[in-house]
Design an enzyme around this catalytic site. Sequence first.
Site, PDB file in Angstrom:
ATOM      1  N   TYR A 146       0.889  -1.295   0.064  1.00  0.00           N
ATOM      2  CA  TYR A 146       0.048  -0.153   0.072  1.00  0.00           C
ATOM      3  C   TYR A 146       0.729   1.075   0.057  1.00  0.00           C
ATOM      4  O   TYR A 146       1.775   1.243   0.864  1.00  0.00           O
ATOM      5  CB  TYR A 146      -0.757   0.199   1.165  1.00  0.00           C
ATOM      6  N   ASP A 241       9.530   2.745  -0.018  1.00  0.00           N
ATOM      7  CA  ASP A 241       8.300   3.431   0.725  1.00  0.00           C
ATOM      8  C   ASP A 241       8.488   2.936   2.219  1.00  0.00           C
ATOM      9  O   ASP A 241       8.135   1.858   2.285  1.00  0.00           O
ATOM     10  CB  ASP A 241       6.996   3.207   0.216  1.00  0.00           C
ATOM     11  N   LYS A 269       4.350   8.645   9.034  1.00  0.00           N
ATOM     12  CA  LYS A 269       4.041   8.269  10.351  1.00  0.00           C
ATOM     13  C   LYS A 269       5.113   8.537  11.713  1.00  0.00           C
ATOM     14  O   LYS A 269       4.866   9.697  11.969  1.00  0.00           O
ATOM     15  CB  LYS A 269       3.753   6.730  10.115  1.00  0.00           C
TER      16      LYS A 269
END
Length: 430
Positions: A146, A241, A269
Amino acid sequence: MRFVKATNDACWREAQRYLVGGVNSPVRSFRAVGGRPFFADRGAGAYLWDVEGNRYLDYVCSWGALILGHRPPAVLKAAEEALGRGTTFGTPTRWETALAKEVAQAVPSMEQVRFVSSGTEAVMSGIRLARAATGRRKILKFDGAYHGHLDALLTQAGSGMATLGVPASEGVPPHLTQDTITVPFNDLKAVAQAIDRYGRELACVLAEPILANIGVIPPAPGFLRALRRMTRQNRILLIFDEVITGFRVAYGGAQGLYQVRPDLTILGKVIGGGFPIGAYGGSRRLMRLIAPSGPVYQAGTLAGHPVTMVAGWATLQLLKRPGTYERLEHRGRELRRGLIREGRRARVPVKVHQVGGLLSLFFTEEEVRTGLEARGADSRRYARYFRGMLDRGIYLPPSPFEGWFVSTAHGARELKETLEAHEAVIEGIA
Ligand SMILES: *Cc1c(COP(=O)(O)O)cnc(C)c1O
């Protein structure tokens, strides 16, 4: 805002009137596990309280953002001080440089950094940069990964070796996904075939170095190194990522842990200290293509937000103290062992994958190396397990495909509490 005393049910009814599906991000709705979400009131350390005063041991930790747990005093203090000077200035601050420097020192492949407001935005910008740098259009990504909700990456997972992008969401026109190629994770043969076929059109290979959005799936030994070699040979940029793995599995991220240096890295995050953030970075040679130095346009009104920068910086100061990641790894490993042990005792087949404070549990006997294999695990059993754990005050991710996050506030007591609940619940679902 002041709130009168409320129940979770009343909050949920009201939320559904005014917010789509009652939430601002789909997975929060508990659709994958049934029931309704609880409404958070406050957090402290490894715990979270809802509006009714129920306490939960939190393994979601705001989807990995809260690696220090809730309300770490040093981060709160730094953020409050920053807030006292103003919320946003629209002109450079020293704090942007300070956080960028900290990131660059921790992640040597990121000589220069650009901060944005979300991981999605960082991925989108990284791809734009890769396309500009190579003059190519196609993107190779992995099934089960994702990377945020940008159009080009919302593609359906196929079962073939290399699937050309078919939109996985309404509202995405097919021409926006036709340059996205998806192959199974941990499958070098599929990568080699895709490169053979599309090599000279590929701008980048985009990878979560550890899949962490389909449950947690670590790379097979040598997989990332081979990706590095194959991309370099074909002048394709390698993008990691690390929105989840960055500052999570090691201070230098998965690239530090596995010793593989990508061309571009995406962060998010953890580095925001609990505030919205995304970042991308790479060598100076690449990054100078971004405006205002170069021709690749990318901007953001609140990018590099002062409060976020300070909270992120304070978070990294705490994380880089000696022993932090050893303790997270130790705690994660103990948790993994306990989960497997009780699963065995109850004769419920489980596979637990863990890297540092990142972990997930699959209800299956089979090996889980790809997205397809992860989707083959028993989701209904996970839903029952989730509800059983929640009844005992343990808040796991409300989906079998999200990672569990262990924070530095999760200690021996929390581990014991978790494993006691696990033992009882797993027996009940045998
Ligand atoms: C969460 C996540 C994103 C998207 O970040 P947002 O801040 O939610 O936009 C991108 N990539 C990975 C690997 C993620 O886990």
